[in-house]
Design an enzyme around this catalytic site. Structure first.
Site: not given
Ligand code: COA
Length: 329
Positions: A114, A256, A286
């Site tokens: 990215c 980004h 993204n």
């Molecule tokens: N829809 C509904 N539920 C979802 C889901 C979706 N698309 N994706 C995950 N979940 C659920 C998980 O299964 C989890 O359920 P559980 O508690 O029963 O296990 C719950 O939601 C929480 O998951 P979690 O991974 O802790 O959510 P989060 O708040 O961290 O959000 C992301 C997930 C991916 C959106 C977030 O972590 C994120 O944006 N991370 C940054 C990643 C990124 O951009 N990195 C840099 C790349 S350049």
């Protein structure tokens, strides 16, 4: 001051729109509300099945060259930032060169996930400063949709396809690339990984496909969120420090486009108005290396950016990679 000028920018987004509701219709166990609240994304673009990374890059390049008032024959270096090249060999830059009919140029790809567009700007800066190149085309292009496991709701909701481009040359009056800063941490390569397709998994086997090794993998998305926020903040501060300005002097942050919540945290931590973040991720998701390149082009074309504005492009990505570019428009 670098004396390097951005002569033109361009971008291209495939026509096909995939909304959060479309993902639900495809059978994904999610909701529009969950995705929008956690990421800020409503929809993303998906390339036509017969289009590849160099095709998207071609469209963005033509627009950037048009703004620069140049033809492909005027370019002596083409850098393509991508993690989704048309082929492992040759580079996406080579395929793009052929499509542009710019055979006089030297071409190569940069793999910095990215952060790729800023890595490309940095390389262009060095080539121009040393006199090795006169006019450089930096392209960031991705077809992320082909790397996704559409059954994995924690990753497939995030990504989209598209391309952005910029033409750079020596110049001193305006649109100046003031600085670029790059960082990498190879010890954290596992965090955001596309494991299949390299020497570790070739030849591609039924086993590697069954194991899902050819899909983009994000280990500890939550963790990656926190690390990204920290590196975005460090990168913005580094750009300001290097140019002897305060963070609040910066008019636009065109990061980004990873996650809207990240930028809410960053705005609060740095005490800058959230409105200074130019964001396109609600519409495009993204797009890895292309995200900030496309956003920069849109901000220029919709006249959000005014003459003399200071623009910071902080980036973070798999690798790990991070850094910034600072531009005086
Ligand atoms: N829809 C509904 N539920 C979802 C889901 C979706 N698309 N994706 C995950 N979940 C659920 C998980 O299964 C989890 O359920 P559980 O508690 O029963 O296990 C719950 O939601 C929480 O998951 P979690 O991974 O802790 O959510 P989060 O708040 O961290 O959000 C992301 C997930 C991916 C959106 C977030 O972590 C994120 O944006 N991370 C940054 C990643 C990124 O951009 N990195 C840099 C790349 S350049």
């Amino acid at each position: 001051m670098s004396g390097i000028k951005i002569l033109g920018t361009g971008s291209y987004l495939p026509e096909k729109v995939l909304t959060n509701f479309d993902l639900i219709e495809m059978g994904l166990d999610t909701s529009d509300e969950w995705i929008y609240q956690r990421t800020g994304i409503k929809e993303r673009r998906v390339a036509e099945p017969d289009k590849v990374t160099s095709d998207l890059g071609y469209e963005a390049s033509v627009r950037a060259l048009e703004m620069a008032g140049l033809s492909p024959k005027d370019i002596d270096l083409i850098i393509v930032a991508t993690i989704t090249p048309d082929t492992c060999c040759p580079s996406a830059a080579n395929w793009l060169q052929a499509k542009l009919d710019a055979l006089q140029a030297v071409t190569f790809d940069v793999t910095a996930a990215c952060s790729g567009f800023v890595f490309g700007l940095n390389i262009a800066e060095q080539y121009i400063k040393t006199g090795a190149s006169e006019r450089v085309l930096v392209v960031a292009s991705e077809v992320m949709s082909r790397t996704l496991n559409w059954k994995d709701r924690s990753t497939c909701i995030l990504w989209g396809d598209g391309a952005g481009a910029a033409v750079l040359s020596m110049g001193d009056d305006s649109h100046e690339l003031l600085s670029t800063h790059l960082h990498t941490d190879g010890s954290r390569g596992q965090d955001l990984l596309l494991p299949g397709g390299g020497s570790k998994t070739t030849p591609i086997s039924h086993e590697s496909v069954d194991k899902g090794l050819h899909y983009l993998n994000m280990i500890g998305a939550n963790f990656s969120f926190k690390v990204a926020v920290r590196h975005f903040i460090e990168s913005i501060r580094e750009a300001a420090r290097h140019n002897d300005i305060d963070v609040e002097d910066i008019d636009w942050f065109i990061p980004h486009q990873a996650n809207v919540r990240m930028f809410q945290f960053i705005a609060e931590a740095l005490k800058i108005p959230f409105e200074k973040f130019y964001l396109t991720l609600e519409r495009y998701g993204n797009i890895s290396s292309a995200s900030c390149a496309i956003s920069l082009d849109e901000a220029i074309r919709d006249n959000s950016i005014k003459p003399d504005d200071l623009i910071c492009i902080p980036v973070f990505g798999g690798g790990l990679t991070w850094g910034s570019a600072l531009i005086r428009w």
